[in-house]
Design an enzyme around this catalytic site. Structure first.
Site, PDB file in Angstrom:
ATOM      1  N   TYR A   1     101.779  51.018  -6.014  1.00  0.00           N
ATOM      2  CA  TYR A   1     101.988  50.204  -4.825  1.00  0.00           C
ATOM      3  C   TYR A   1     103.634  50.577  -4.452  1.00  0.00           C
ATOM      4  O   TYR A   1     104.276  50.760  -5.343  1.00  0.00           O
ATOM      5  CB  TYR A   1     102.120  48.770  -5.017  1.00  0.00           C
ATOM      6  CG  TYR A   1     102.532  47.702  -3.995  1.00  0.00           C
ATOM      7  CD1 TYR A   1     103.851  46.998  -4.040  1.00  0.00           C
ATOM      8  CD2 TYR A   1     101.956  47.658  -2.765  1.00  0.00           C
ATOM      9  CE1 TYR A   1     104.202  46.330  -2.954  1.00  0.00           C
ATOM     10  CE2 TYR A   1     102.337  46.552  -1.957  1.00  0.00           C
ATOM     11  CZ  TYR A   1     103.567  46.076  -2.012  1.00  0.00           C
ATOM     12  OH  TYR A   1     104.092  45.291  -1.060  1.00  0.00           O
TER      13      TYR A   1
ATOM     14  N   ASP B   1     109.072  56.763  -6.989  1.00  0.00           N
ATOM     15  CA  ASP B   1     109.297  55.199  -6.535  1.00  0.00           C
ATOM     16  C   ASP B   1     109.828  54.634  -8.026  1.00  0.00           C
ATOM     17  O   ASP B   1     108.924  53.898  -8.535  1.00  0.00           O
ATOM     18  CB  ASP B   1     108.085  54.900  -5.900  1.00  0.00           C
ATOM     19  CG  ASP B   1     108.264  53.262  -5.579  1.00  0.00           C
ATOM     20  OD1 ASP B   1     107.434  52.866  -5.120  1.00  0.00           O
ATOM     21  OD2 ASP B   1     109.370  52.855  -6.096  1.00  0.00           O
TER      22      ASP B   1
ATOM     23  N   LYS C   1     115.068  46.010  -6.436  1.00  0.00           N
ATOM     24  CA  LYS C   1     114.854  45.335  -7.574  1.00  0.00           C
ATOM     25  C   LYS C   1     116.304  45.070  -8.301  1.00  0.00           C
ATOM     26  O   LYS C   1     117.270  44.438  -7.949  1.00  0.00           O
ATOM     27  CB  LYS C   1     113.801  45.356  -8.454  1.00  0.00           C
ATOM     28  CG  LYS C   1     112.328  45.078  -7.616  1.00  0.00           C
ATOM     29  CD  LYS C   1     111.222  45.389  -8.534  1.00  0.00           C
ATOM     30  CE  LYS C   1     109.839  45.365  -7.909  1.00  0.00           C
ATOM     31  NZ  LYS C   1     109.606  43.964  -7.295  1.00  0.00           N
TER      32      LYS C   1
HETATM   33  P1  KE4 Z   1     109.888  45.190  -1.939  1.00  0.00           P
HETATM   34  O1  KE4 Z   1     109.816  45.646  -0.271  1.00  0.00           O
HETATM   35  O2  KE4 Z   1     108.825  43.960  -2.346  1.00  0.00           O
HETATM   36  O3  KE4 Z   1     111.512  44.960  -2.582  1.00  0.00           O
HETATM   37  O4  KE4 Z   1     109.374  46.335  -2.887  1.00  0.00           O
HETATM   38  C1  KE4 Z   1     108.283  47.146  -2.642  1.00  0.00           C
HETATM   39  C2  KE4 Z   1     107.878  47.800  -3.834  1.00  0.00           C
HETATM   40  C3  KE4 Z   1     108.050  49.186  -3.917  1.00  0.00           C
HETATM   41  N1  KE4 Z   1     107.867  49.912  -4.868  1.00  0.00           N
HETATM   42  C4  KE4 Z   1     107.125  49.417  -6.201  1.00  0.00           C
HETATM   43  C5  KE4 Z   1     106.885  50.340  -7.250  1.00  0.00           C
HETATM   44  C6  KE4 Z   1     107.254  48.036  -6.127  1.00  0.00           C
HETATM   45  O5  KE4 Z   1     106.573  47.511  -7.213  1.00  0.00           O
HETATM   46  C7  KE4 Z   1     107.596  47.203  -4.968  1.00  0.00           C
HETATM   47  C8  KE4 Z   1     107.431  45.641  -5.061  1.00  0.00           C
HETATM   48  N2  KE4 Z   1     106.936  45.208  -6.299  1.00  0.00           N
HETATM   49  C9  KE4 Z   1     106.121  44.021  -6.048  1.00  0.00           C
HETATM   50  C10 KE4 Z   1     105.518  43.427  -7.418  1.00  0.00           C
HETATM   51  N3  KE4 Z   1     104.895  44.515  -8.483  1.00  0.00           N
HETATM   52  C11 KE4 Z   1     106.793  42.632  -5.446  1.00  0.00           C
HETATM   53  C12 KE4 Z   1     106.409  41.241  -5.740  1.00  0.00           C
HETATM   54  C13 KE4 Z   1     105.920  40.943  -4.201  1.00  0.00           C
HETATM   55  O6  KE4 Z   1     105.346  41.704  -3.472  1.00  0.00           O
HETATM   56  O7  KE4 Z   1     106.034  39.708  -4.026  1.00  0.00           O
END
Ligand code: KE4
Length: 430
Positions: free
Chosen positions: A145, A240, A268
């Site tokens: 993801y 990523d 994060k």
């Molecule tokens: P954000 O746009 O949510 O800040 O980051 C996206 C993203 C990109 N790459 C990786 C490897 C990620 O894990 C994420 C976002 N992670 C999820 C949970 N694994 C966010 C939680 C949610 O969607 O509320």
């Protein structure tokens, strides 16, 4: 017996004004069969819900809170920045300090652009890769993801897998036609694809340790092979590291595995809980980004004074000796405890951990090495385990396809308490 009166009321009210009552789908706890709690505050390794229930927190805001909640140095840095104002849209020195810190800590980054989320970082990184190479196609891996930008919603992990959404309506097929998703940890699939399509591929983007199908470590040598093959075909390799960045060590997964990508995406932890994303790499690539170069990317709140203060304070603490060794010790204690409980109770489960992030896959007996295997996990059992742990005051990810995180604020006693709760929670499921 816990009561959730206020959380239930808040959730009912929230659904009247927010789709699904949440601002990010996985928070709705849909896949684990209960309504969400509404948090009032956090302190250290603990969170407290609106009804006053206390939980040991292993979600840690999905990774950012590696120092726990309300770390004094992070709080102090934000409070100090707040006194000077919240946003200017004009350069501030602290953005440079954070950029310099990231450059100093992440081996492959010579220049970095700050944005506001992981999604912004990854979507900008693939635009940059396309601009730099003049090619269109992007390769990702099933179950990984990379945020919710159109190009990534193909066999994605995290909330997309949790909710079982095949992709997402609203994403035109012309967009996803340029995204190729292949199985993770499958060198033959990579070789096969590159043989056929290498000249049209701008970049391969990968979570060096996927954590959005649950934690699935890369097979020995897989990342090195990916690096060699992409370099051979002038394809950019994008790591990523939104989750693994500063999680696996000061230099993230690229330092942990000794594999250097062309572009790194971060998020994060670098915001210390406030909205910060970033993408960086060699100067020759990053200088293609406006206003230095022609590839456009912008953001009103990028480099925000409060967010950069929180991020800088967090990275400064993480730069101190002994931090990652202590995270490793406590995470190992948790991994061993969970394995011990599963075998004592005769429960089919596999615990997969790297550093201070781990996933317990239920219904599994062999290592989970890819998305298809992860999807075969016993999500019903995971949901029942989650619900029992909530009742016992432990907050873990409300999805089988996420990670549990240990922070510097968790103590060995917290882990011990969590293990006795896990025993009770699982004993009930026998
Ligand atoms: P954000 O746009 O949510 O800040 O980051 C996206 C993203 C990109 N790459 C990786 C490897 C990620 O894990 C994420 C976002 N992670 C999820 C949970 N694994 C966010 C939680 C949610 O969607 O509320």
């Amino acid at each position: 017996m816990k009561f959730y009166t206020l959380s239930e009321h808040y959730f009912e009210e929230a659904r009247k004004s927010i789709p699904g009552g949440v601002n990010s789908p996985v928070r709705a706890c849909k896949s684990v069969g209960r309504n969400p709690i509404f948090v009032e505050r956090g302190m250290g390794a603990y969170i407290y819900d609106a009804d006053g229930n206390e939980y040991i927190d292993y979600v840690c805001s999905w990774g950012p809170m590696v120092l726990g909640h309300c770390h004094p140095e992070v709080q102090g840095a934000v409070a100090e920045a707040l006194d000077g104002g919240t946003s200017f849209g004009i350069p501030t020195w602290r953005e440079v300090e954070l950029a310099e810190k990231i450059v100093a800590m992440v081996p492959s980054i010579e220049k970095v652009r700050l944005v506001n989320s992981g999604t912004e970082a990854t979507m900008s990184a693939i635009r940059l890769a396309r601009g730099f190479t003049g090619r269109k196609k992007i390769v990702k891996f099933d179950g990984c993801y990379h945020g919710h930008a159109d190009s990534f919603l193909v066999k994605a992990g995290s909330g997309v897998a949790t909710l079982g959404i095949p992709g997402s309506p609203g994403v035109p097929e012309e967009i996803v036609a340029n995204t190729i998703s292949i199985p993770f940890n499958d060198p033959d699939a990579v070789k096969e694809l590159l043989k056929k399509e290498a000249r049209d591929i701008a970049a391969v983007i990968v979570e060096p340790v996927p954590a959005n199908m649950g934690v699935v470590p890369p097979r020995e040598g897989f990342l090195e092979e990916l690096r060699n093959w992409t370099r051979e075909h002038d394809i950019l390799l994008i790591f990523d590291e939104v989750i693994t960045g500063f999680r696996l060590g000061p230099g993230g997964a690229q330092e942990y595995f000794g594999v250097s990508p062309d572009i790194t995406c971060l998020g994060k932890i670098i915001g210390g809980g406030l909205p910060v994303g970033a993408y960086g790499g060699r100067a020759e690539i990053m200088d293609q980004i406006a206003p230095e170069g022609p590839v456009y990317q912008a953001g009103t709140l990028s480099g925000n004074p409060l967010a950069t203060a929180a991020g800088l304070a967090t990275l400064n603490v993480l730069s101190r000796p002994g931090i990652y060794e202590s995270l490793e010790e406590k995470a190992l204690q948790m991994e061993e405890g969970l394995c011990d409980i599963a075998s004592k109770l005769g429960i089919k489960a596999v615990v997969q951990r790297i550093g201070s992030m781990m996933t317990t896959f239920f219904g599994q007996q062999e290592p989970v090495t890819n998305f298809d295997q992860a999807m075969a996990s016993d999500t019903e059992m995971y949901g029942a385990f989650f619900r029992n742990m909530v009742e016992l005051g432990i907050w873990i990810a409300p999805s089988q396809f996420e990670a549990a995180f240990v922070s510097t604020a968790h103590t060995p006693d917290d882990i011990e308490e969590t293990m006795s709760a896990a025993y009770t929670a699982l004993e009930k499921l026998k």
